[in-house]
Structures are given as C-alpha cells and as structure tokens.
Enzyme design. Structure first.
Site, PDB file in Angstrom:
ATOM      1  N   ILE A 126       0.960  -1.276  -0.095  1.00 15.61           N
ATOM      2  CA  ILE A 126       0.247   0.059  -0.123  1.00 15.61           C
ATOM      3  C   ILE A 126       0.790   1.115   0.097  1.00 15.61           C
ATOM      4  O   ILE A 126       0.646   2.279  -0.667  1.00 15.61           O
ATOM      5  CB  ILE A 126      -0.986  -0.009   1.337  1.00 15.61           C
ATOM      6  CG1 ILE A 126      -1.646  -1.231   1.164  1.00 15.61           C
ATOM      7  CG2 ILE A 126      -1.722   1.361   1.083  1.00 15.61           C
ATOM      8  CD1 ILE A 126      -2.713  -1.307   0.133  1.00 15.61           C
ATOM      9  N   ARG A 181      -5.364  -8.975   6.887  1.00 11.30           N
ATOM     10  CA  ARG A 181      -4.387  -8.363   7.825  1.00 11.30           C
ATOM     11  C   ARG A 181      -3.559  -7.199   7.374  1.00 11.30           C
ATOM     12  O   ARG A 181      -2.976  -7.204   6.266  1.00 11.30           O
ATOM     13  CB  ARG A 181      -3.265  -9.267   8.468  1.00 11.30           C
ATOM     14  CG  ARG A 181      -3.910 -10.670   8.719  1.00 11.30           C
ATOM     15  CD  ARG A 181      -4.571 -10.495  10.269  1.00 11.30           C
ATOM     16  NE  ARG A 181      -5.023 -11.607  10.985  1.00 11.30           N
ATOM     17  CZ  ARG A 181      -6.312 -11.933  11.266  1.00 11.30           C
ATOM     18  NH1 ARG A 181      -7.235 -11.192  10.891  1.00 11.30           N
ATOM     19  NH2 ARG A 181      -6.519 -12.923  11.717  1.00 11.30           N
ATOM     20  N   GLU A 182      -3.769  -6.062   7.961  1.00 11.07           N
ATOM     21  CA  GLU A 182      -3.187  -4.644   7.768  1.00 11.07           C
ATOM     22  C   GLU A 182      -1.985  -4.624   8.551  1.00 11.07           C
ATOM     23  O   GLU A 182      -1.918  -4.919   9.654  1.00 11.07           O
ATOM     24  CB  GLU A 182      -3.985  -3.551   7.913  1.00 11.07           C
ATOM     25  CG  GLU A 182      -5.179  -3.540   7.249  1.00 11.07           C
ATOM     26  CD  GLU A 182      -6.087  -2.373   7.850  1.00 11.07           C
ATOM     27  OE1 GLU A 182      -5.823  -1.622   8.821  1.00 11.07           O
ATOM     28  OE2 GLU A 182      -7.373  -2.121   7.225  1.00 11.07           O
ATOM     29  N   ARG A 197       5.812  14.820  19.445  1.00 15.68           N
ATOM     30  CA  ARG A 197       5.295  13.403  18.899  1.00 15.68           C
ATOM     31  C   ARG A 197       3.804  13.716  18.064  1.00 15.68           C
ATOM     32  O   ARG A 197       2.909  13.604  18.565  1.00 15.68           O
ATOM     33  CB  ARG A 197       5.339  12.155  19.675  1.00 15.68           C
ATOM     34  CG  ARG A 197       6.329  11.768  20.209  1.00 15.68           C
ATOM     35  CD  ARG A 197       7.495  11.389  19.341  1.00 15.68           C
ATOM     36  NE  ARG A 197       8.390  10.585  20.004  1.00 15.68           N
ATOM     37  CZ  ARG A 197       9.612   9.852  19.300  1.00 15.68           C
ATOM     38  NH1 ARG A 197       9.638  10.421  17.776  1.00 15.68           N
ATOM     39  NH2 ARG A 197      10.422   9.446  19.723  1.00 15.68           N
ATOM     40  N   ALA A 211      15.734   7.135  21.644  1.00 14.30           N
ATOM     41  CA  ALA A 211      15.856   5.718  20.872  1.00 14.30           C
ATOM     42  C   ALA A 211      15.786   6.318  19.474  1.00 14.30           C
ATOM     43  O   ALA A 211      15.613   7.421  19.147  1.00 14.30           O
ATOM     44  CB  ALA A 211      14.124   5.393  21.328  1.00 14.30           C
ATOM     45  N   GLU A 228      22.335   6.873  18.481  1.00 11.58           N
ATOM     46  CA  GLU A 228      21.357   7.723  19.173  1.00 11.58           C
ATOM     47  C   GLU A 228      21.501   8.292  20.603  1.00 11.58           C
ATOM     48  O   GLU A 228      21.257   9.411  20.761  1.00 11.58           O
ATOM     49  CB  GLU A 228      19.995   6.678  19.195  1.00 11.58           C
ATOM     50  CG  GLU A 228      19.475   6.313  17.924  1.00 11.58           C
ATOM     51  CD  GLU A 228      18.783   7.416  17.125  1.00 11.58           C
ATOM     52  OE1 GLU A 228      18.399   8.268  17.476  1.00 11.58           O
ATOM     53  OE2 GLU A 228      19.055   7.195  15.841  1.00 11.58           O
ATOM     54  N   SER A 267       4.129  -3.524  18.831  1.00  8.28           N
ATOM     55  CA  SER A 267       2.800  -3.579  18.826  1.00  8.28           C
ATOM     56  C   SER A 267       2.529  -4.888  17.652  1.00  8.28           C
ATOM     57  O   SER A 267       1.865  -4.549  16.502  1.00  8.28           O
ATOM     58  CB  SER A 267       2.159  -2.257  17.898  1.00  8.28           C
ATOM     59  OG  SER A 267       2.441  -1.218  18.654  1.00  8.28           O
ATOM     60  N   GLU A 327      17.790  16.363  11.546  1.00 11.53           N
ATOM     61  CA  GLU A 327      17.516  17.893  11.168  1.00 11.53           C
ATOM     62  C   GLU A 327      15.961  18.019  11.401  1.00 11.53           C
ATOM     63  O   GLU A 327      15.509  19.301  11.432  1.00 11.53           O
ATOM     64  CB  GLU A 327      17.614  18.404   9.744  1.00 11.53           C
ATOM     65  CG  GLU A 327      16.815  17.740   8.533  1.00 11.53           C
ATOM     66  CD  GLU A 327      17.509  16.636   7.615  1.00 11.53           C
ATOM     67  OE1 GLU A 327      17.076  16.240   7.015  1.00 11.53           O
ATOM     68  OE2 GLU A 327      18.902  16.506   8.054  1.00 11.53           O
ATOM     69  N   GLU A 350      14.423  16.736  14.086  1.00 10.00           N
ATOM     70  CA  GLU A 350      14.069  16.489  15.391  1.00 10.00           C
ATOM     71  C   GLU A 350      14.602  17.633  16.326  1.00 10.00           C
ATOM     72  O   GLU A 350      15.569  17.901  16.401  1.00 10.00           O
ATOM     73  CB  GLU A 350      14.878  15.161  15.735  1.00 10.00           C
ATOM     74  CG  GLU A 350      14.436  14.182  16.443  1.00 10.00           C
ATOM     75  CD  GLU A 350      15.424  12.800  16.648  1.00 10.00           C
ATOM     76  OE1 GLU A 350      14.395  11.896  16.860  1.00 10.00           O
ATOM     77  OE2 GLU A 350      16.220  12.873  16.554  1.00 10.00           O
TER      78      GLU A 350
END
Length: 182
Positions: free
Chosen positions: A14, A37-38, A64, A76, A92, A113, A140, A142
């Site tokens: 998709i 199932r997606e 966020r 993270a 990180e 998830s 750049e 963030e």
C-alpha cells in the site's frame, strides 16, 4: 493440538515510506476461513536507558506528531539497514543527548505492537556516560530538550502521565527492579 498459523495467500503493498511500509495480506485462518491483515513493516529500533554518575536518568523531551503532544522518553531511534543494535544505541545516545558510552548492557528486546507491526525494539542500559566535546548533529527534523530525573521523580511522572510511552515505562520499571538508581 491446534495450529495458530495463518497462511498468506496474497500481499498487496500500500505504502513505502522513509520509516515504515504498509501492506494488506489476505490470509487463510486455521479454520479454513479467509481474513485480511493490515501490516506495518518497520526495520526495528533501539532505546537506551542512560543513567548519570549522580544516579539520574537522562530523558529526551520531544513533540510526537501522531499524538499531537510532547512526550518525555528515553533516547531511541530506528535501526539503519545492516547496523548492529549496539551501534544504533550509541549513535542515538550521542545524537539525542550529547553523551556517549563504552559500556552498554543489553536488557531485552520486544515487539512494540504485534497486532499490526513487526517492529522489534532492543533496550540497552548504560551507567557509564561521558559528555562529548563535539556532539554529532541530530536529525534535522528532530527538536529535543534533555531532562534528568531521579528514579523517584520519574515514577511520579509516570503516575501523572507525564511519562506515557511503553519503552520509557519499561525502563523505569526495570530500574526500579534493579535498584541501581536511587
């Protein structure tokens, strides 16, 4: 014994983005019925629980967009193709906090998830932080602010929903279990 396996009969891509890919799979269920199932495909991520010599946890505060709010989180980031999780952890940590370390301890990994995504997150702990003289430039797009909290302060932030994401809640519970931060 019942089989839980779902056989994929068709995959329809998709969307392919910078961070994730979305696909819809047609699957045959264990009972022979069909379902869709997606699925979000993600390259994986790494988070670091950074603890200072003074026993404070270093968090990043950032906006966020999916939540339309600011979160306080442990540092993270996304695994780059072919990059070892330990390398991502140090990169990180340096980009987001200006600290580095030569002493990472692997804590665990978990699926973030699993109902719709294959993202696997690796968690590391370091209690040996060293401030960098010349921290690398972060992403750049963030914008981050650092916040250092004691474990007790962090636990209070959790109670007040000021800390509200899974990896950071896990980190605080883990430190409480370890009793390595007072």
């Amino acid at each position: 014994m019942q089989s839980f396996f779902e056989k994929t009969t068709k995959t329809k891509p998709i969307f392919k983005g910078k961070v994730v890919q979305l696909q819809v799979d047609d699957v045959e269920l264990p009972n022979g019925e069909m379902a869709k199932r997606e699925i979000i495909r993600h390259p994986g991520a790494v988070a670091v629980i950074p603890v200072t010599k003074e026993g404070k946890i270093v968090f990043v505060k950032q906006y966020r967009k999916p939540l339309e709010k600011v979160l306080i989180e442990i540092p993270a980031g996304k695994l780059e193709s072919g990059e070892a999780p330990e390398k991502t952890a140090v990169r990180e940590l340096e980009e987001e906090t200006g600290f580095t370390t030569n002493d990472l301890t692997f804590v665990t990994s978990f699926y973030t998830s699993p109902g719709f995504a294959d993202e696997l997150m690796y968690i590391y702990l370091t209690t040996e932080l060293e401030a960098l003289e010349q921290p690398p430039a972060g992403d750049e797009d963030e914008f981050i602010e650092l916040i250092e909290l004691t474990l007790e302060e962090a636990k209070q932030y959790v109670k007040e929903n000021k800390i509200h994401d899974a990896k950071t809640n896990f980190a605080i519970l883990y430190l409480e279990m370890l009793e390595c931060v007072k």
